[in-house]
Enzyme design. Structure first.
Site, PDB file in Angstrom:
ATOM      1  N   LEU A 116       0.804  -1.292  -0.093  1.00 40.68           N
ATOM      2  CA  LEU A 116       0.130   0.118   0.101  1.00 40.68           C
ATOM      3  C   LEU A 116       0.810   0.992   0.266  1.00 40.68           C
ATOM      4  CD1 LEU A 116      -2.998  -1.073   2.602  1.00 40.68           C
ATOM      5  CD2 LEU A 116      -3.209  -0.866  -0.092  1.00 40.68           C
ATOM      6  N   GLU A 163       6.856   0.055   5.751  1.00 36.82           N
ATOM      7  CA  GLU A 163       5.983  -0.193   4.853  1.00 36.82           C
ATOM      8  C   GLU A 163       4.630  -0.894   5.338  1.00 36.82           C
ATOM      9  OE1 GLU A 163       8.360  -2.771   2.696  1.00 36.82           O
ATOM     10  OE2 GLU A 163       9.763  -1.311   0.981  1.00 36.82           O
ATOM     11  N   ASP A 185      -2.727  12.816  15.632  1.00 38.94           N
ATOM     12  CA  ASP A 185      -2.856  13.108  13.888  1.00 38.94           C
ATOM     13  C   ASP A 185      -4.114  12.330  13.113  1.00 38.94           C
ATOM     14  OD1 ASP A 185      -0.700  11.829  10.833  1.00 38.94           O
ATOM     15  OD2 ASP A 185      -1.710  13.512  11.466  1.00 38.94           O
TER      16      ASP A 185
END
Length: 814
Positions: A495, A502, A618
């Site tokens: 992705l 990753e 976030d």
């Protein structure tokens, strides 16, 4: 530049076993042609740039005019404001003067001298009174930037009072006139709008106040240039002069005539701008009426002795503002009023400092010399030193710009600037581009060769010494497909990848049906030998936290975490749905009802996260998914991997360090400083909701001087309670935000969803401002003075409406 073609060579006799054809040695042989051919194409493209620049300069199309005007505006602002002539002043019909009439309405016996300005339009006898006082005080000339085109709304006696003053002092007075809009495509030229006949039949001068609006929307040229275009157009259409009698002068020319000053013998065609709004000294109009102000502020009129006085409006109500150099630009955002533009034109002719346009043939000659010189300079560099060639081309462009600026400021000459620079840079870009393409092709061939033998130890040693080829030593994403992690998770797709790790889509081969899950890998980028041991402890702690958080229905569940081949992995539940970022990607806003539902969905989730002592850090549209199964919103990506990697990059960092975690725009100031708290997540949610309501990303939102976000005016029919709640979520000071998500949820629950708009807002178009200076609305039907309240600002609007036809004129009764 011309070039000769290679002559054709006859084929030589070749034996049956021959493998090559030998051509005779000749300077025009194929060997020379192979060297000459690429240079020919490069030369052809370069001279195409030069020719295009010459042609654009000669034809001067609208786009070229626009960009050249922008360069001239930059030159003016680079020069900066200068002191204007001290004998040119403005008697301003400003907002302060418009409000003085209220004193007369409240106490007419105490302020009788203000009776004439108690309502707009003002009585014309007021202007007669001021003209008389100014001339008697020694003013050199009085120029009125108002078009008295219809009889006074106060009766014939009012016009007679002004006419009497003009009859006595008219040789020192200028009245304004204007031409209507031109429609040359239809062959229509409107007659000039002049003062009423009673005022024309006096000794007063009459001057035209029209200006040309350039393709970039600014005013640059003197009013006289507008009149020249009218004359030329009328001559072409009808074959007759544009004016039945002698052409009326411009307002600036008429003002100099009234002041008994000589006009420049060879005036230029561009205005010399002295600076932004407020550069010329402005005196409120009512000072000339009030006896105390006349005595104390104006020294009983001695202030005006020997000066040229311009009377005109600077009031916001009259909307007589226009774009020029030093106005409506990034450095000088305030627009220039019409009377200030006229003051610049009068001062330009008064000081004989008008700016002149170089003749076309001189401009073309300079452009040709400049382009040829730049080409020759480039040719001096070796063909192997393309960086040096690029620097020479850049130097040539800078030199041309400096020369243009020096001529503009020192000699007040306008020469082509932008187009020649584009030609020089374009030619240089072709040279550099050809070299870059050649180097990239060589690099590509080298990469392909090294990739073919990447397993060789010698090749790996070579690659390790090349910084831009390190990726050849890393397993490529395509190679990850099908790989099984921890003997269980088969990677289906990569992705994403970044500095922290990753992310993969993987099949769980040990569960029925091989369901899809999300696997996140942590990269350890620290050279510290103890980094791996520290990563193990941090990873276990974060995994335990994610395990607890995943018990909430709207947070992805942690399925597993493990270590494999010195790398760390998190396995989380796959959420089927649509990212909020995808929904907002086309900058289309959501309805208020939909945004409230979003907040009602996520505030309990955030409260639950905070109860575990965790700060998300976030929250943003790309970390919010609307689940397909039940349309509920799910909060994803708690940044655990990113936090661990951040701490591993600094061996001295504390375990709780959070610096660098978050996304700019959604992250409040305290979080940027590394000190987030629970209200930091509420701030990020508030920013996300503002983006959903406005369709604008955070970086497009303006902020006040105190750091507060200015957003409510962008949403029509915004529900006040919703505005209050979101406004508190995004306060700059975190102490003024909601302390807990639960409290924000309780306040939001009081809003009825049925009362909220269910459709996204439709933004109303912005009405354009006038493009004609020196024009103010003076409509007799608006027989009142609008009093501005205390604390009024740029957002204040009058309570009455102004029709479309009345937004641009300063023509009384028009």
């Amino acid at each position: 530049m011309s070039s000769k073609s290679s002559p054709t060579h006859p084929a030589t006799d070749v034996g049956k076993a021959a493998t090559t054809v030998t051509l005779p040695r000749h300077p025009w042989g194929s060997q020379y042609w192979q060297k000459f051919r690429p240079k020919t194409w490069r030369q052809l493209l370069k001279w195409t740039c030069f020719s295009s620049a010459m042609l654009a300069t000669a034809l001067n199309p609208v786009p070229v005019q626009s960009i050249e005007r922008q360069v001239q505006t930059f030159f003016w602002e680079l020069r900066g404001p200068v002191s204007p002539p001290v004998d040119v002043v403005i008697l301003a019909i400003d907002d302060e003067s418009l409000s003085q009439g209220q004193h007369y309405l409240d106490e007419p016996e105490r302020y009788p001298e203000l009776g004439g300005i108690s309502a707009w339009p003002w009585q014309r006898q007021v202007y007669a009174q001021v003209i008389q006082k100014l001339i008697k005080s020694g003013a050199r000339a009085v120029a009125i930037d108002l078009v008295f085109s219809t009889p006074s709304a106060y009766g014939p006696g009012d016009d007679r009072a002004l006419a009497a003053a003009l009859q006595q002092y008219g040789d020192q007075v200028v009245l304004a006139a204007k031409l209507g809009d031109l429609d040359l495509r239809q062959g229509v030229l409107l007659q000039p709008t002049l003062p009423v006949s009673d005022l024309q039949d006096t000794a007063a001068h009459i001057g035209m106040i029209n200006f040309i609006v350039e393709p970039n929307g600014q005013i640059h040229r003197l009013s006289d240039e507008f009149l020249k275009i009218v004359e030329q157009a009328e001559q072409e259409l009808t074959g007759l002069p544009a004016f039945e009698e002698e052409r009326l002068p411009s307002f600036a020319e008429a003002t100099l005539q009234a002041a008994n000053l000589e006009l420049p013998r060879h005036p230029g065609d561009h205005i010399f701008f002295y600076g932004p709004t407020g550069t010329f000294e402005q005196i409120p109009f009512w000072y000339a009426l009030d006896d105390d102000s006349w005595s104390s502020q104006l020294d009983s009129g001695a202030f005006f002795k020997g000066k040229i006085v311009l009377i005109g409006s600077t009031a916001i109500l009259h909307r007589d503002f226009h774009s020029t150099p030093f106005s409506q630009t990034q450095r000088y955002p305030a627009a220039l009023s019409g009377v200030e533009i006229l003051a610049n034109t009068v001062a330009t002719l008064r000081s004989q400092q008008s700016v002149r346009q170089l003749p076309v043939w001189i401009g073309l000659g300079l452009v040709a010399l400049g382009l040829i010189a730049a080409s020759r300079v480039r040719a001096q560099a070796s063909s192997k030193q393309m960086l040096q060639q690029g620097l020479w081309i850049l130097s040539s462009a800078v030199f041309w710009g400096a020369l243009s600026y020096a001529l503009f400021i020192g000699g007040r000459w306008l020469m082509p600037t932008a187009v020649p620079i584009l030609g020089i840079v374009g030619a240089g870009t072709i040279d550099l581009g050809a070299t870059v393409v050649s180097e990239r092709l060589k690099k590509k061939n080298l990469r392909q060769t090294l990739a073919r033998y990447v397993t060789s130890p010698i090749v790996q040693e070579i690659i390790s010494q090349q910084d831009d080829m390190q990726d050849l030593l890393v397993v490529q994403p395509d190679a990850m497909a099908g790989k099984i992690l921890s003997d269980r998770y088969r990677i289906v797709e990569v992705l994403g990848a970044g500095g922290f790790g990753e992310t993969y889509l993987a099949e769980d081969t040990q569960r029925p049906g091989n369901p899809i899950c999300v696997v996140k890998q942590l990269k350890i980028v620290s050279d510290n030998p103890g980094a791996h041991r520290l990563a193990q402890r941090l990873f276990a702690a974060e995994a335990a936290t994610l395990e607890k958080l995943g018990e909430h229905d709207q947070i992805p569940r942690l399925l597993a975490y493990f270590e494999d081949n010195y790398a760390f992995y998190l396995v989380q539940e796959m959420i089927e749905g649509k990212l909020l970022r995808d929904r907002l990607s086309n900058y289309q806003p959501m309805s208020q009802r939909a945004v409230v539902r979003l907040m009602l969905d996520l505030l309990p989730v955030i409260q639950s996260v905070h109860e575990y002592g965790v700060i998300h850090r976030d929250i943003k549209p790309s970390n919010i998914i609307q689940r397909a199964s039940d349309r509920r919103y799910v909060l994803i990506d708690f940044g655990a991997v990113k936090q661990i990697s951040n701490q591993l990059t600094d061996t001295n960092a504390r375990v709780t360090a959070t610096v660098g975690i978050g996304t700019h725009g959604y992250m409040p100031s305290e979080q940027s400083a590394g000190l987030p708290n629970f209200s930091s997540d509420l701030y990020a949610l508030g920013i996300t909701c503002i983006e959903a309501l406005t369709g604008l990303p955070p970086h497009a939102l303006e902020r006040s001087d105190t750091g507060e976000i200015l957003w409510k005016h962008k949403i029509p029919l915004l529900q006040p309670d919703l505005a209050t709640i979101i406004g508190r979520l995004v306060r700059y000071d975190f102490n003024q935000r909601y302390p807990q998500a639960r409290i924000a949820y309780q306040a939001l629950s009081q809003i009825s969803l049925d009362a909220l708009p269910s459709e996204p807002p439709v933004r109303a178009p912005v009405r354009p401002t006038s493009d004609e200076p020196g024009v103010v609305n003076v409509d007799p039907s608006l027989d009142q003075t609008v009093l501005l309240p205390k604390g009024w600002g740029a957002d204040y609007q009058p309570t009455y409406s102004i029709s479309q036809g009345d937004t641009e004129a300063d023509v009384e009764g028009a």
